[in-house]
Design an enzyme around this catalytic site. Structure first.
Site, short mmCIF file in Angstrom:
data_model
loop_
_atom_site.label_atom_id
_atom_site.label_comp_id
_atom_site.label_asym_id
_atom_site.label_seq_id
_atom_site.Cartn_x
_atom_site.Cartn_y
_atom_site.Cartn_z
N LYS A 1 0.86 -1.18 0.00
CA LYS A 1 0.00 0.00 0.00
C LYS A 1 0.89 1.22 0.00
O LYS A 1 1.71 1.42 0.91
CB LYS A 1 -0.88 -0.02 1.24
CG LYS A 1 -1.75 1.22 1.39
CD LYS A 1 -2.69 1.09 2.57
CE LYS A 1 -3.52 2.33 2.77
NZ LYS A 1 -4.43 2.19 3.92
N ARG B 1 1.35 9.72 6.24
CA ARG B 1 1.49 8.29 6.48
C ARG B 1 2.78 7.71 5.87
O ARG B 1 2.91 6.50 5.72
CB ARG B 1 0.28 7.55 5.90
CG ARG B 1 -1.07 8.03 6.40
CD ARG B 1 -2.08 6.89 6.40
NE ARG B 1 -3.45 7.32 6.43
CZ ARG B 1 -4.06 7.89 7.47
NH1 ARG B 1 -3.38 8.14 8.58
NH2 ARG B 1 -5.33 8.23 7.39
N LYS C 1 -2.49 -1.43 -3.70
CA LYS C 1 -3.22 -0.18 -3.94
C LYS C 1 -2.31 1.01 -3.92
O LYS C 1 -1.28 0.94 -3.26
CB LYS C 1 -4.36 -0.04 -2.94
CG LYS C 1 -3.95 0.52 -1.58
CD LYS C 1 -5.07 0.47 -0.61
CE LYS C 1 -5.73 1.82 -0.46
NZ LYS C 1 -6.44 1.96 0.80
C1 PBG Z 1 -7.08 2.75 5.85
C2 PBG Z 1 -7.51 2.83 4.43
C3 PBG Z 1 -7.42 3.91 3.56
C4 PBG Z 1 -7.99 3.50 2.37
C5 PBG Z 1 -8.43 2.19 2.53
N1 PBG Z 1 -8.11 1.78 3.82
C6 PBG Z 1 -6.96 5.29 3.80
C7 PBG Z 1 -5.57 5.65 4.01
O1 PBG Z 1 -4.64 4.84 3.99
O2 PBG Z 1 -5.39 6.84 4.27
C8 PBG Z 1 -8.12 4.35 1.14
C9 PBG Z 1 -9.11 3.89 0.16
C10 PBG Z 1 -9.49 4.89 -0.86
O3 PBG Z 1 -8.87 5.93 -1.07
O4 PBG Z 1 -10.51 4.61 -1.51
N2 PBG Z 1 -8.14 2.51 6.71
#
Ligand code: PBG
Length: 346
Positions: A216, A238, A269
């Site tokens: 991620k 983050r 992702k």
């Molecule tokens: C964390 C999480 C995020 C997303 C999915 N799970 C947010 C992040 O990492 O800030 C993002 C998904 C999206 O942008 O559609 N709980």
């Protein structure tokens, strides 16, 4: 054309790839990638303490749903042939450790119990992270003077890895017992898969699967989600835990670690900015592979379509096809319901 030129070109024209593009039937026959309803996981936002669905401005067609609307929405999804939901919670109260996420009466455990009873044929996937539940918006416990976990060697505000693992394990077991078929840890915390697997096994939830957000990235494309889930960090970003978008080898290392720790399936992702990573992961690992077409990817296509600059179904379906072509077996997408309807229509 001179006779010589004609002869030279003629040799090359023995192969004419256009022959197989001549008619819709031929094109259909040679199509390599087809989208189907079973490819999709539909994300849903459940918000505690509201009475009616609230539209999310930056994500047209998406809503924060009250518990009361959840069963009907899930039924509509199941009727389209989509096999799975991914749940995100917006709690009524946030605190330093995100306790709503590991309370039996938290918004997600309640949603899971309700959905399991109402629509048992759907697979329920629980996004497992703390950013929606903490008052600081980070994905776990952060270092702060006076807290029992304070670590003087680390800066204030630093996300504390191992204390967060404990909470991830506890919350995962609560979600599993409430009805989650799959836990999807999304915080990029070191050791999260191993910690969750051992908490689930110790608590009798050996059958609950783990879909790990293995790679991620710290992406600018999560912007609309953070509005939708009220999860923007109140300080910093983050980048201490999510991957640098510049890195491939580091992503492959993260994926390898999650495989070793017992992940049942892997997720990458954001999707379209990571087609190369998806392709590399597909080539190396045999676990089911998911991609998350994130909020910014969805918002971007909608925004351009609203201006009349892009065709909405065309751009959405092309993106999803590209994600599947790159190697995804399944896709988390806010377009899930629309995509299934567009596919059926055309
Ligand atoms: C964390 C999480 C995020 C997303 C999915 N799970 C947010 C992040 O990492 O800030 C993002 C998904 C999206 O942008 O559609 N709980």
């Amino acid at each position: 054309m001179t006779a010589t030129l004609e002869r030279e070109i003629g040799q090359h024209l023995r192969q004419r790839p256009r022959r197989l593009r001549r008619s819709p039937a031929l094109r259909k026959l040679v199509r390599e990638t087809a989208l189907r309803p079973a490819d999709f996981i539909c994300p849903l936002f459940v918000r505690d303490g509201i009475d009616a669905p609230l539209p999310i401005a930056s994500m047209p067609g998406q809503f924060q749903l009250p518990l009361a609307s959840l069963a009907a929405e899930a039924r509509a999804i199941a009727e389209l042939g989509i096999p799975a939901l991914m749940l995100f919670g917006i709690p009524a109260h946030k605190d330093g450790c995100g306790s709503d996420n590991f309370s039996e009466d938290g918004i997600i455990p309640r949603a899971l119990r309700l959905l399991k009873a109402a629509v048992p044929e759907l697979a329920l996937i629980s996004d497992m992270c703390f950013c929606e539940y903490t008052d600081h918006g980070h994905c776990g416990i952060v270092n702060s003077a006076g807290s029992p976990h304070f670590d003087a060697a680390l800066p204030p505000g630093y996300l504390l890895n191992d204390p967060t693992l404990d909470l991830l394990g506890r919350a995962s077991l609560i979600h599993a017992r409430a009805g989650a078929d799959v836990i999807a840890p999304s915080g990029m915390i070191d050791g999260m898969v191993a910690a969750i697997r051992s908490a689930l096994d110790a608590g009798g939830a050996q059958q609950t699967a783990i879909l790990s957000y293995a790679a991620k990235y710290a992406s600018a494309f999560y912007g609309p989600f953070r509005d939708a889930a009220h999860s923007a960090p109140s300080f910093g970003d983050r980048a201490q835990y999510q991957l640098d978008p510049a890195n491939t080898r580091e992503a492959l290392k993260e994926i390898a670690l999650d495989v070793e720790q017992g992940a049942d399936a892997l997720l990458i992702k954001p999707a379209l900015p990571c087609l190369d990573i998806l392709q590399a992961a597909r080539a190396r690992y045999d676990l089911p592979l998911a991609a998350y077409q994130v909020s910014g990817e969805y918002a971007m296509i909608h925004a351009a379509a609203r201006q009349g600059w892009l065709d909405l179904p065309g751009a959405a379906l092309e993106s999803l096809t590209a994600i599947k072509r790159a190697g995804a077996d399944m896709m988390v997408s806010y377009f899930a319901k629309d995509a299934v309807r567009w596919l059926a229509a055309g």
